[in-house]
Scaffold this active site. Structure first.
Site, PDB file in Angstrom:
ATOM      1  N   ASP A  14       0.850  -1.190   0.000  1.00 52.14           N
ATOM      2  CA  ASP A  14       0.000   0.000   0.000  1.00 52.14           C
ATOM      3  C   ASP A  14       0.890   1.245   0.000  1.00 52.14           C
ATOM      4  OD1 ASP A  14      -2.731   1.084   2.203  1.00 52.14           O
ATOM      5  OD2 ASP A  14      -1.577   2.161   0.684  1.00 52.14           O
ATOM      6  N   ILE A  15       0.819   2.034  -1.045  1.00 51.28           N
ATOM      7  CA  ILE A  15       1.707   3.201  -1.198  1.00 51.28           C
ATOM      8  C   ILE A  15       1.480   4.225  -0.083  1.00 51.28           C
ATOM      9  CG2 ILE A  15       0.208   4.664  -2.663  1.00 51.28           C
ATOM     10  CD1 ILE A  15       2.727   5.105  -4.451  1.00 51.28           C
ATOM     11  N   ASN A  28      -7.030  12.602 -10.966  1.00 49.48           N
ATOM     12  CA  ASN A  28      -7.743  13.036 -12.178  1.00 49.48           C
ATOM     13  C   ASN A  28      -7.517  14.540 -12.319  1.00 49.48           C
ATOM     14  OD1 ASN A  28      -9.936  14.594 -10.815  1.00 49.48           O
ATOM     15  ND2 ASN A  28     -10.378  12.558  -9.974  1.00 49.48           N
ATOM     16  N   GLY A  36      -9.824   4.431  -6.122  1.00 46.96           N
ATOM     17  CA  GLY A  36      -8.485   3.832  -6.264  1.00 46.96           C
ATOM     18  C   GLY A  36      -7.439   4.400  -5.324  1.00 46.96           C
ATOM     19  N   VAL A  37      -6.229   4.540  -5.879  1.00 51.87           N
ATOM     20  CA  VAL A  37      -5.128   5.027  -5.031  1.00 51.87           C
ATOM     21  C   VAL A  37      -5.371   6.495  -4.639  1.00 51.87           C
ATOM     22  CG1 VAL A  37      -3.593   5.753  -6.932  1.00 51.87           C
ATOM     23  CG2 VAL A  37      -2.611   4.990  -4.760  1.00 51.87           C
ATOM     24  N   ASP A  38      -6.058   7.246  -5.507  1.00 48.93           N
ATOM     25  CA  ASP A  38      -6.395   8.652  -5.205  1.00 48.93           C
ATOM     26  C   ASP A  38      -7.232   8.719  -3.931  1.00 48.93           C
ATOM     27  OD1 ASP A  38      -7.996  11.262  -7.265  1.00 48.93           O
ATOM     28  OD2 ASP A  38      -6.608  11.374  -5.584  1.00 48.93           O
ATOM     29  N   SER A 121      -2.633   4.786 -14.297  1.00 55.30           N
ATOM     30  CA  SER A 121      -3.617   4.465 -15.341  1.00 55.30           C
ATOM     31  C   SER A 121      -4.000   2.993 -15.436  1.00 55.30           C
ATOM     32  CB  SER A 121      -3.150   4.936 -16.730  1.00 55.30           C
ATOM     33  OG  SER A 121      -3.211   6.354 -16.818  1.00 55.30           O
ATOM     34  N   GLY A 123      -5.644   1.103 -13.371  1.00 51.12           N
ATOM     35  CA  GLY A 123      -6.874   0.724 -12.666  1.00 51.12           C
ATOM     36  C   GLY A 123      -8.088   1.265 -13.401  1.00 51.12           C
ATOM     37  N   TYR A 125      -8.511   3.782 -15.094  1.00 55.73           N
ATOM     38  CA  TYR A 125      -8.274   4.342 -16.443  1.00 55.73           C
ATOM     39  C   TYR A 125      -7.979   3.285 -17.494  1.00 55.73           C
ATOM     40  CZ  TYR A 125      -8.582   9.272 -15.039  1.00 55.73           C
ATOM     41  OH  TYR A 125      -9.035  10.511 -14.608  1.00 55.73           O
TER      42      TYR A 125
HETATM   43  N1  APR Z   1      -1.370   1.586  -2.999  1.00 49.81           N
HETATM   44  C1  APR Z   1      -0.753   1.296  -4.174  1.00 49.81           C
HETATM   45  N2  APR Z   1      -1.412   1.084  -5.337  1.00 49.81           N
HETATM   46  C2  APR Z   1      -2.763   1.162  -5.291  1.00 49.81           C
HETATM   47  C3  APR Z   1      -3.481   1.466  -4.103  1.00 49.81           C
HETATM   48  C4  APR Z   1      -2.725   1.671  -2.926  1.00 49.81           C
HETATM   49  N3  APR Z   1      -3.317   1.961  -1.754  1.00 49.81           N
HETATM   50  N4  APR Z   1      -4.821   1.475  -4.413  1.00 49.81           N
HETATM   51  C5  APR Z   1      -4.921   1.182  -5.720  1.00 49.81           C
HETATM   52  N5  APR Z   1      -3.693   0.983  -6.257  1.00 49.81           N
HETATM   53  C6  APR Z   1      -3.329   0.621  -7.628  1.00 49.81           C
HETATM   54  C7  APR Z   1      -4.395  -0.041  -8.462  1.00 49.81           C
HETATM   55  O1  APR Z   1      -4.482  -1.432  -8.150  1.00 49.81           O
HETATM   56  C8  APR Z   1      -3.822   0.202  -9.863  1.00 49.81           C
HETATM   57  O2  APR Z   1      -2.856  -0.787 -10.182  1.00 49.81           O
HETATM   58  O3  APR Z   1      -3.036   1.819  -8.324  1.00 49.81           O
HETATM   59  C9  APR Z   1      -3.125   1.562  -9.722  1.00 49.81           C
HETATM   60  C10 APR Z   1      -3.855   2.729 -10.384  1.00 49.81           C
HETATM   61  O4  APR Z   1      -5.252   2.495 -10.289  1.00 49.81           O
HETATM   62  P1  APR Z   1      -6.292   3.694  -9.966  1.00 49.81           P
HETATM   63  O5  APR Z   1      -6.105   4.116  -8.567  1.00 49.81           O
HETATM   64  O6  APR Z   1      -7.639   3.202 -10.403  1.00 49.81           O
HETATM   65  O7  APR Z   1      -5.807   4.910 -10.896  1.00 49.81           O
HETATM   66  P2  APR Z   1      -5.954   5.116 -12.470  1.00 49.81           P
HETATM   67  O8  APR Z   1      -6.155   3.842 -13.197  1.00 49.81           O
HETATM   68  O9  APR Z   1      -4.780   5.985 -12.834  1.00 49.81           O
HETATM   69  O10 APR Z   1      -7.314   5.955 -12.599  1.00 49.81           O
HETATM   70  C11 APR Z   1      -7.324   7.271 -12.106  1.00 49.81           C
HETATM   71  O11 APR Z   1      -9.214   6.846 -10.725  1.00 49.81           O
HETATM   72  O12 APR Z   1      -9.310   7.120  -8.478  1.00 49.81           O
HETATM   73  C12 APR Z   1      -9.612   7.713  -9.665  1.00 49.81           C
HETATM   74  O13 APR Z   1      -9.465  10.053  -9.211  1.00 49.81           O
HETATM   75  C13 APR Z   1      -8.840   8.984  -9.882  1.00 49.81           C
HETATM   76  O14 APR Z   1     -10.173   9.594 -11.784  1.00 49.81           O
HETATM   77  C14 APR Z   1      -8.904   9.081 -11.381  1.00 49.81           C
HETATM   78  C15 APR Z   1      -8.768   7.638 -11.824  1.00 49.81           C
END
Ligand code: APR
Length: 172
Positions: A14-15, A28, A36-38, A121, A123, A125
């Site tokens: 977990d980052i 975003n 997601g990670v955001d 991107s 997840g 995206y």
């Molecule tokens: N720690 C590390 N990696 C994580 C965590 C975490 N706590 N939570 C999720 N991830 C991973 C996901 O498994 C994926 O491999 O981060 C990667 C990116 O996934 P997303 O968080 O869905 O981001 P992304 O695909 O870039 O989409 C961005 O999602 O959350 C919204 O606001 C954000 O609109 C934007 C979009």
């Protein structure tokens, strides 16, 4: 100084729990949080992060903005906006590489020593994982070669599958 390859590492976890100079957020363009990670980063950093992000006026895809880490163990957050996968014909590869480069440039300009990236991107995206991971490794190697101050870059995998993919591509 270790070789760039030794300075690029895979971290399965977990980052939001990393106690390092900066972690990257896959945000975003509004920078006002999401899933997601955001979502995880905003939850862990606390409400001050959102208040601070409101003052930034968003971030275009492929660029990055820096904020304090607030209640995170990490000192800073580099928010970057990855491309939404639309089949590969909309400059996605260039934009994704731009995200990594923008964060690496911010790290260089601020003299950061340790930086961790989620799989931008990959997840919500919808970016194909192998293509995205290949770009991540290539651009991080470039960044490490040009910036001796940057001691380690961590590619954080949130699943065993992503960790295995990163490890396989690092060996190739
Ligand atoms: N720690 C590390 N990696 C994580 C965590 C975490 N706590 N939570 C999720 N991830 C991973 C996901 O498994 C994926 O491999 O981060 C990667 C990116 O996934 P997303 O968080 O869905 O981001 P992304 O695909 O870039 O989409 C961005 O999602 O959350 C919204 O606001 C954000 O609109 C934007 C979009």
């Amino acid at each position: 100084m270790e070789t760039p390859d030794k300075r690029l590492r895979i971290h399965r976890g977990d980052i939001t729990r990393l106690d390092i100079d900066a972690i990257v957020n896959a945000a975003n363009e509004t920078l006002l949080g999401g899933g997601g990670v955001d979502g995880a980063i905003h939850r862990a950093a606390g409400p001050e992060l959102l208040a601070y992000c409101r003052t930034l006026g968003g971030c275009p895809t492929g660029e990055a903005r820096m904020t304090p880490g607030f209640h995170l163990p990490a000192r800073y957050i580099l928010h970057t906006v990855g491309p939404i996968w639309q089949g590969g014909g909309h400059d996605e590869a260039h934009l994704l590489a731009g995200c990594y480069r923008a964060c690496l440039a911010l790290a260089e300009s601020r003299g950061l020593r340790h930086l961790a990236f989620p799989a931008i991107s990959c997840g919500i995206y919808g970016y194909p994982w192998e293509a995205a991971a290949t770009i991540a490794i290539a651009t991080c190697r470039e960044g490490l070669e040009r910036n001796p101050t940057l001691e380690h870059v961590l590619l954080v995998a949130f699943s065993d599958e992503m960790a295995d993919l990163y490890h396989r591509l690092l060996k190739e």
